[in-house]
Scaffold this active site. Structure first.
Site, PDB file in Angstrom:
ATOM      1  N   LYS A 153       9.960 -40.575  85.844  1.00  0.00           N
ATOM      2  CA  LYS A 153      11.103 -39.737  86.219  1.00  0.00           C
ATOM      3  C   LYS A 153      11.026 -39.356  87.696  1.00  0.00           C
ATOM      4  O   LYS A 153      12.019 -39.402  88.422  1.00  0.00           O
ATOM      5  CB  LYS A 153      11.168 -38.487  85.327  1.00  0.00           C
ATOM      6  CG  LYS A 153      11.649 -38.819  83.921  1.00  0.00           C
ATOM      7  CD  LYS A 153      11.422 -37.694  82.911  1.00  0.00           C
ATOM      8  CE  LYS A 153      11.800 -38.181  81.515  1.00  0.00           C
ATOM      9  NZ  LYS A 153      11.454 -37.235  80.447  1.00  0.00           N
TER      10      LYS A 153
ATOM     11  N   GLN B  86       8.748 -31.505  79.452  1.00  0.00           N
ATOM     12  CA  GLN B  86       8.449 -32.690  78.653  1.00  0.00           C
ATOM     13  C   GLN B  86       7.963 -32.272  77.262  1.00  0.00           C
ATOM     14  O   GLN B  86       7.040 -31.476  77.139  1.00  0.00           O
ATOM     15  CB  GLN B  86       7.378 -33.515  79.390  1.00  0.00           C
ATOM     16  CG  GLN B  86       7.136 -34.880  78.815  1.00  0.00           C
ATOM     17  CD  GLN B  86       8.305 -35.837  79.008  1.00  0.00           C
ATOM     18  OE1 GLN B  86       8.910 -35.910  80.070  1.00  0.00           O
ATOM     19  NE2 GLN B  86       8.636 -36.566  77.958  1.00  0.00           N
TER      20      GLN B  86
ATOM     21  N   ASP C 244      18.373 -31.961  80.149  1.00  0.00           N
ATOM     22  CA  ASP C 244      18.117 -32.615  78.861  1.00  0.00           C
ATOM     23  C   ASP C 244      19.233 -32.288  77.859  1.00  0.00           C
ATOM     24  O   ASP C 244      19.355 -32.952  76.832  1.00  0.00           O
ATOM     25  CB  ASP C 244      16.781 -32.120  78.262  1.00  0.00           C
ATOM     26  CG  ASP C 244      15.652 -33.137  78.434  1.00  0.00           C
ATOM     27  OD1 ASP C 244      15.956 -34.302  78.753  1.00  0.00           O
ATOM     28  OD2 ASP C 244      14.482 -32.756  78.253  1.00  0.00           O
TER      29      ASP C 244
END
Ligand code: NAD
Length: 301
Positions: free
Chosen positions: A53, A97, A120
């Site tokens: 990422k 994460q 997200d």
């Protein structure tokens, strides 16, 4: 023989477009989009994702911040890091994460992220806005990537019978909501099947577009699809393979060899949905930067 829907190629083209759009936005506003990724612990797969990422961000000229905290970090400390990123003007998107270590409440952590920076799309405010059909919401990356794969390969879901196999909060449900939305990439007639659906084949055979997100290697066989179906295979399953140096290979939820003989189009694994997920994270970071900039301009006028 089916056309191959390559997420690698579509993702590459989209990243080039996002870089151009971000440069234009930066010229107008002076803002460089910034993404922060927070990792707690040393899970090797998570470390790989975080590194990927960060690299993807730098490649298209975004600010990137990777924050790695030890596995024994207490919840309050993590919440403090999130508060800092919420207040940081260089950061427009952030994600923590998952999975988190068991002593940390993931839902509490997600709730702490400013919904405007929640790239997200897991914050309940964004989940609710998506369910309400909001066109400007930050939608989860993998489902958004699936929609882009369909649109950009010429298979608009509008008016089609779409079957989604899987009802998770990360893939199945949000992709079903995007397909239902009255917006580009939506307006489909959607059926969601799951582990308690009897006679799955009788449902999947009705699909003009089939999205497989069950996490079960080669669940969908040739007999379970109708000729001409368009298939997006989200599954990323490790199966043992002693012929490979690493001892395993990745397979999807679809029996690719069998289904490609009857499908009009199919996405492969690997090289399908996987590369689209990070691409859509970048798209969401740019969208968040634009929305935060517009909100700040509105507040000061
Ligand atoms: P999950 O385990 O949370 O959910 C799986 C869903 O499939 C459940 O809702 C379950 O009801 C359904 N299911 C399970 N077995 C079934 C069966 N036999 N018949 C019908 N439905 C069944 O998984 P997830 O997080 O949604 O992920 C699904 C797959 O997609 C996994 O293989 C995962 O690795 C992959 N994935 C890939 C990406 C990517 O970027 N490529 C991102 C997220 C998930």
């Amino acid at each position: 023989m089916a056309k191959i829907i390559s997420g690698t190629e579509i993702g590459r083209a989209m990243r080039a477009e996002i870089a151009v759009e971000a440069a234009a936005f930066e010229r107008e506003s002076g803002v460089t989009p910034g993404l922060a990724v927070v990792l707690v612990g040393e899970d090797p797969a998570s470390q790989v994702y975080v590194t990927m990422k960060g690299k993807a961000c730098r490649e298209i000229g975004f600010h990137s911040r990777e924050i790695v905290l030890p596995a024994d970090t207490v919840e309050d400390e993590l919440l403090g890091v999130i508060d800092g990123l919420n207040a940081d003007p260089e950061i427009h998107g952030m994600l923590v994460q998952l999975p988190l270590p068991r002593h940390i409440d993931s839902q509490k952590v997600i709730m702490r992220i400013d919904p405007m920076k929640d790239v997200d799309g897991f914050h309940p405010v964004n989940v609710g806005r998506l369910a309400a059909g909001d066109r400007d919401v930050l939608a989860p990356a993998t489902p958004s990537g699936i929609i882009q794969m369909l649109l950009r390969s010429g298979y608009d879901p509008k008016g089609k019978r779409v079957v989604v196999v899987g009802r998770s909060n990360i893939v199945g449900k949000p992709v079903a909501l995007l397909l239902l939305r009255d917006a580009p990439g939506g307006n489909a007639t959607v059926t969601v099947a799951h582990s308690r659906t009897p006679d799955l084949g009788s449902v999947t055979r009705q699909a003009e577009i089939l999205i497989a997100a069950a996490g079960k290697p080669q669940l969908i066989t040739r007999e379970m699809v109708s000729p001409g179906v368009v298939v997006i295979d989200v599954g990323t399953n490790r199966v043992e393979d002693p012929t490979r140096e690493r001892g395993f290979r990745l397979v999807g939820d679809v029996d690719f060899a069998g289904v490609k003989e009857v499908a009009a189009a199919i996405s492969p694994v690997p090289g399908g949905v996987g590369p689209m997920t990070i691409t859509m994270l970048l798209a969401n970071t740019l969208q968040a930067a634009r929305q935060i900039d517009a909100a700040a301009a509105g507040a000061s006028s």
